[in-house]
Design an enzyme around this catalytic site. Structure first.
Site: not given
Length: 361
Positions: A154, A297, A317
């Site tokens: 990201q 998160h 993740n």
């Protein structure tokens, strides 16, 4: 004059590391590849900082900025070494965040906005199609079943909610159609703006609802990730879109329910990741007492299993492959705590897709 002053400060910081580290064990090896003995030697620490900077292509704007980042690096290294000395079920290591102060890290890389939908335990109940699922397999890994795309990054943006959403949609699309397509987080960043806020955070349920209302989501080849919010492109002629038929929430504070859902498809999960240990997680089974204090998160559960007497859930993740176990983290399960380690059972959801739907259907 400034360069001379910076050099002096830099030397003082190096010497200061000796005092901070003098109590370290001289026998336990460090996961970063340097012994405890190495890490009290200024030139070894400087070598480590230099090689780390080169590996992660770190370029600093000025000597002053370099000194500042070295000090952050030194403090983070100290935390990594001290944590690994405890020989717990997981260990830490240097990654791309080693020169990022923890408060900076939390502000930039965590982007789950739970307050958007009253997700403090008051979410409206939805159907849960896996409620009566029985005889679950002992272990599941959707990576081995071809339903998980490579780990993405990201970047310097709180867009974890978009990556979690997309990973879950990629999974159910592959399970239903047999085709694994990498989908567009950027489309959610640009176009899903009613409740979600790009780098400012969002929630997976709203993103699922956007995909339904938009009649699909593009591939990231057609709509690539920019690491910032841009102009919504909308429908593109001759481009493919992947559709979903709905989404459902996993019942809160129920490990059994999450495992039931996860046995059938990847699941979007909120997690309390605002701890220094999570920032530098390198491997092993992450356990209670090492998490943040609030859901901040978003990750994607892609399997579960057991190893050396430790039961865990596998989470994908969106911080690249330098973080964790090639971009994944194993979170301990079976602790008896309703909300789970790092609160992973509080907010979980998944998209649904009819067998008849495919590209643009």
């Amino acid at each position: 004059m400034e360069s001379k002053l910076s050099a002096v400060i830099f030397l003082l910081l190096l010497l200061g590391f000796i005092a901070c580290s003098s109590s370290a064990s001289h026998h336990d090896p460090s996961v970063v590849g340097y012994s405890q003995e190495d890490l009290v030697l200024p030139h070894k620490v400087l070598d480590l900082f230099s090689s780390w900077s080169l590996k992660h292509s770190k370029i600093y704007a000025s000597p002053k900025e370099k000194v500042k980042r070295y000090e952050v690096f030194r403090q983070n290294l100290k935390h990594i070494v001290e944590t690994n000395r405890r020989n717990g079920s997981y260990w830490l290591g240097l990654n791309q965040f080693a020169d990022v102060a923890h408060e900076e890290f939390r502000a930039i890389y965590l982007g789950l906005s739970t307050g958007l939908a009253g997700t403090d335990g008051t979410r409206a109940a939805t159907a849960f199609r896996y409620e009566n699922a029985m005889d679950l397999p002992r272990e599941v890994d959707w990576r081995k079943k071809g339903a998980v795309t490579p780990v993405k990054s990201q970047g310097d943006c709180g867009s974890c909610w978009a990556f979690s959403t997309v990973a879950a949609v990629e999974g159910i699309n592959q399970i239903t159609t047999g085709k694994l397509e990498s989908l567009s987080e950027q489309e959610l960043m640009d176009c899903d703006s009613t409740f979600d806020h790009g780098c400012g955070g969002g929630l997976m349920d709203f993103a699922f609802a956007y995909i339904m209302g938009n009649q699909g989501i593009h591939t990231d080849e057609d709509y690539p990730y920019l690491m910032e919010e841009g102009y919504c492109k909308g429908k593109q002629p001759q481009s493919k879109v992947v559709t979903i038929s709905g989404y459902e929430d996993v019942p809160e504070n129920s490990e059994a329910s999450l495992l039931k859902a996860l046995a059938h498809q990847p699941v979007s999960v909120g997690i309390a990741a605002g701890s220094k240990d999570f920032q530098f997680y390198k491997g092993g089974v992450f356990e209670e007492g090492s998490c943040g204090t609030e859901l901040d998160h978003a990750v994607t559960a892609v399997g579960y299993g057991s190893s050396n007497g430790q039961d865990y859930i596998i989470m994908k993740n969106s911080w690249g492959t330098s973080w964790g176990e090639q971009g994944y983290v194993r979170i301990k399960r079976g602790t008896g705590k309703p909300e789970g380690v790092c609160d992973i059972y509080r907010i979980a959801s998944y998209p649904t897709k009819n067998n008849s739907t495919g590209w643009g259907a």
